[in-house]
Motif scaffolding. Structure first.
Motif, mmCIF file in Angstrom:
data_model
loop_
_atom_site.group_PDB
_atom_site.id
_atom_site.type_symbol
_atom_site.label_atom_id
_atom_site.label_comp_id
_atom_site.label_asym_id
_atom_site.label_seq_id
_atom_site.Cartn_x
_atom_site.Cartn_y
_atom_site.Cartn_z
ATOM 1 N N PRO A 1 0.760 -1.248 0.000
ATOM 2 C CA PRO A 1 0.239 0.057 -0.019
ATOM 3 C C PRO A 1 0.744 1.326 -0.086
ATOM 4 O O PRO A 1 0.357 2.257 -0.583
ATOM 5 C CB PRO A 1 -0.916 -0.113 1.341
ATOM 6 C CG PRO A 1 -1.003 -1.494 1.492
ATOM 7 C CD PRO A 1 0.223 -2.357 1.124
ATOM 8 N N LEU B 1 -3.647 10.666 0.796
ATOM 9 C CA LEU B 1 -3.333 11.137 -0.344
ATOM 10 C C LEU B 1 -3.945 12.238 -0.415
ATOM 11 O O LEU B 1 -5.008 12.539 0.100
ATOM 12 C CB LEU B 1 -3.848 10.045 -1.394
ATOM 13 C CG LEU B 1 -3.145 8.323 -1.480
ATOM 14 C CD1 LEU B 1 -3.616 7.897 -2.792
ATOM 15 C CD2 LEU B 1 -1.844 8.513 -1.181
ATOM 16 N N GLY C 1 -8.090 8.393 -5.071
ATOM 17 C CA GLY C 1 -7.764 7.411 -4.249
ATOM 18 C C GLY C 1 -8.862 7.020 -3.357
ATOM 19 O O GLY C 1 -9.885 7.617 -3.227
ATOM 20 N N SER D 1 -8.361 4.484 2.303
ATOM 21 C CA SER D 1 -7.551 3.588 2.729
ATOM 22 C C SER D 1 -6.206 3.800 2.160
ATOM 23 O O SER D 1 -5.163 3.196 2.816
ATOM 24 C CB SER D 1 -7.868 2.061 2.703
ATOM 25 O OG SER D 1 -8.069 1.902 1.331
ATOM 26 N N ASP D 2 -6.041 4.613 1.245
ATOM 27 C CA ASP D 2 -4.572 4.666 0.505
ATOM 28 C C ASP D 2 -4.022 5.716 1.351
ATOM 29 O O ASP D 2 -4.377 6.713 2.020
ATOM 30 C CB ASP D 2 -4.963 5.520 -0.828
ATOM 31 C CG ASP D 2 -5.639 4.309 -1.740
ATOM 32 O OD1 ASP D 2 -5.400 3.081 -1.405
ATOM 33 O OD2 ASP D 2 -6.412 4.789 -2.759
ATOM 34 N N ARG D 3 -2.655 5.226 1.380
ATOM 35 C CA ARG D 3 -1.484 6.082 2.054
ATOM 36 C C ARG D 3 -0.304 6.213 1.421
ATOM 37 O O ARG D 3 -0.089 5.738 0.483
ATOM 38 C CB ARG D 3 -1.408 5.444 3.553
ATOM 39 C CG ARG D 3 -2.503 5.381 4.597
ATOM 40 C CD ARG D 3 -3.088 6.612 4.814
ATOM 41 N NE ARG D 3 -3.826 6.293 6.062
ATOM 42 C CZ ARG D 3 -5.315 6.300 5.983
ATOM 43 N NH1 ARG D 3 -5.798 6.383 4.586
ATOM 44 N NH2 ARG D 3 -6.144 6.292 6.774
ATOM 45 N N PHE E 1 1.745 10.623 -4.038
ATOM 46 C CA PHE E 1 1.419 9.335 -4.337
ATOM 47 C C PHE E 1 2.272 8.284 -4.216
ATOM 48 O O PHE E 1 3.517 8.338 -4.197
ATOM 49 C CB PHE E 1 0.649 9.187 -5.753
ATOM 50 C CG PHE E 1 -0.530 10.298 -5.923
ATOM 51 C CD1 PHE E 1 -1.681 9.958 -5.631
ATOM 52 C CD2 PHE E 1 -0.076 11.699 -6.400
ATOM 53 C CE1 PHE E 1 -2.738 10.907 -5.762
ATOM 54 C CE2 PHE E 1 -1.163 12.533 -6.372
ATOM 55 C CZ PHE E 1 -2.424 12.328 -6.321
ATOM 56 N N ARG F 1 -4.118 0.940 -9.415
ATOM 57 C CA ARG F 1 -5.197 1.768 -9.812
ATOM 58 C C ARG F 1 -4.429 3.129 -10.333
ATOM 59 O O ARG F 1 -3.633 3.612 -9.517
ATOM 60 C CB ARG F 1 -5.964 2.231 -8.802
ATOM 61 C CG ARG F 1 -7.222 1.282 -8.422
ATOM 62 C CD ARG F 1 -7.994 1.365 -7.341
ATOM 63 N NE ARG F 1 -7.086 1.136 -6.118
ATOM 64 C CZ ARG F 1 -7.056 2.088 -5.046
ATOM 65 N NH1 ARG F 1 -7.321 3.424 -5.350
ATOM 66 N NH2 ARG F 1 -6.252 1.768 -4.112
ATOM 67 N N ALA G 1 -1.890 3.765 -7.351
ATOM 68 C CA ALA G 1 -2.029 3.298 -5.920
ATOM 69 C C ALA G 1 -2.059 1.950 -6.035
ATOM 70 O O ALA G 1 -2.294 1.251 -7.036
ATOM 71 C CB ALA G 1 -3.336 3.782 -5.245
ATOM 72 N N ASP H 1 -3.215 -2.199 -4.991
ATOM 73 C CA ASP H 1 -4.225 -2.780 -4.372
ATOM 74 C C ASP H 1 -3.473 -4.150 -3.891
ATOM 75 O O ASP H 1 -3.075 -5.072 -4.401
ATOM 76 C CB ASP H 1 -5.351 -3.354 -5.219
ATOM 77 C CG ASP H 1 -6.206 -1.799 -5.596
ATOM 78 O OD1 ASP H 1 -6.360 -1.323 -4.613
ATOM 79 O OD2 ASP H 1 -6.859 -2.020 -6.378
#
Length: 267
Positions: free
Chosen positions: A26, A132, A137, A140-142, A149, A203, A250, A252
């Protein structure tokens, strides 16, 4: 299409590591931009944009997470990952205000000697990774310490077309990608929404906005007197005032990447 190169930047705005394999999750490539140089007085981050001398800092991510630093005339310094008792330092990365562990006085003295200013080195543990930029995103995206990004991808054909227009070769590392893909058409990545590399899915979130940093020779730190490649990019890759080259991604799940892996466009 296939993955042709993998680059990691353990210390933000220092030299790249070219990898033959990398875990990815991630936060992007393992060890990517987990360390950052900041001013001691106000916590503001440093990059090659204003500090081209940073092109001379070698930075190697070690299996235990520690950082090896080296630079001409200063030798090598090993910096361990700060432990749970390390003091937190307030730092500013663009619009983000963060509290992250300080890496200690030895690293601070080494960097301050090299760059001639009172500096500190900080580290981003996974639990302190930031969100982000708004609107991109999932919740949950960090990311750790990239500009925004976790992963940057560029098609080799896109650079080849840019070089054709400039009339001389520009190094891929001027653009500091993590992943380079071969076998696509120039700028095909602009239309991708989701890709799979090996068994890992990514993504595509937004194009990468380019700046004056691209005009620095990644080896010497010297700036292009003709402002290339930015000058040529402006002639055909400018949109609403921004110069675009490459795509931010990002991740997954988790996986392992190796050059030669197939790249499949899923959407």
């Amino acid at each position: 299409m296939f993955l042709s190169a993998i680059y990691r930047y353990p210390l933000k705005s220092a030299q790249a590591q070219c990898l033959q394999a990398s875990a990815v999750g991630p936060l992007g490539l393992a060890g990517n931009r987990r360390w950052m140089v900041v001013r001691e007085d106000n916590g503001q981050f440093l990059t090659q944009r204003a500090w081209p001398q940073m092109t001379q800092i070698g930075a190697l991510h070690q299996p235990d997470g520690s950082l090896w630093l080296q630079a001409p005339g200063l030798g090598t310094l090993q910096v361990p990952v700060p432990d749970a008792q390390a003091p937190l330092r307030g730092v500013t990365l663009w619009r983000d205000l963060l509290q992250v562990p300080d890496a200690g006085d030895a690293a601070a003295a080494w960097l301050s000697t090299l760059l001639g200013k009172a500096l500190r080195l900080v580290y981003c543990p996974e639990q302190r990774a930031r969100f982000l930029p708004s609107g991109y995103g999932l919740a949950s995206d960090r990311a750790a310490f990239p500009d925004g990004f976790p992963v940057l991808l560029i098609g080799q054909a896109s650079l080849d077309e840019l070089n054709r227009r400039i009339g001389r070769p520009m190094e891929m590392l001027r653009f500091r990608p993590n992943l380079v893909v071969e076998g696509s058409e120039p700028f095909a990545e602009d239309a991708w929404q989701q890709v799979r590399i090996g068994q890992t899915t990514f993504r595509v979130l937004k194009p990468s906005v380019r700046c004056i940093l691209t005009t620095l020779d990644p080896v010497t730190g010297q700036r292009s007197p003709d402002k290339e490649p930015l000058a040529t990019l402006r002639t055909f890759r400018e949109h609403e005032g921004n110069v675009l080259f490459g795509q931010n991604l990002a991740v997954d799940g988790e996986g392992v990447l190796e050059p030669g892996m197939p790249v499949e466009v899923l959407a």
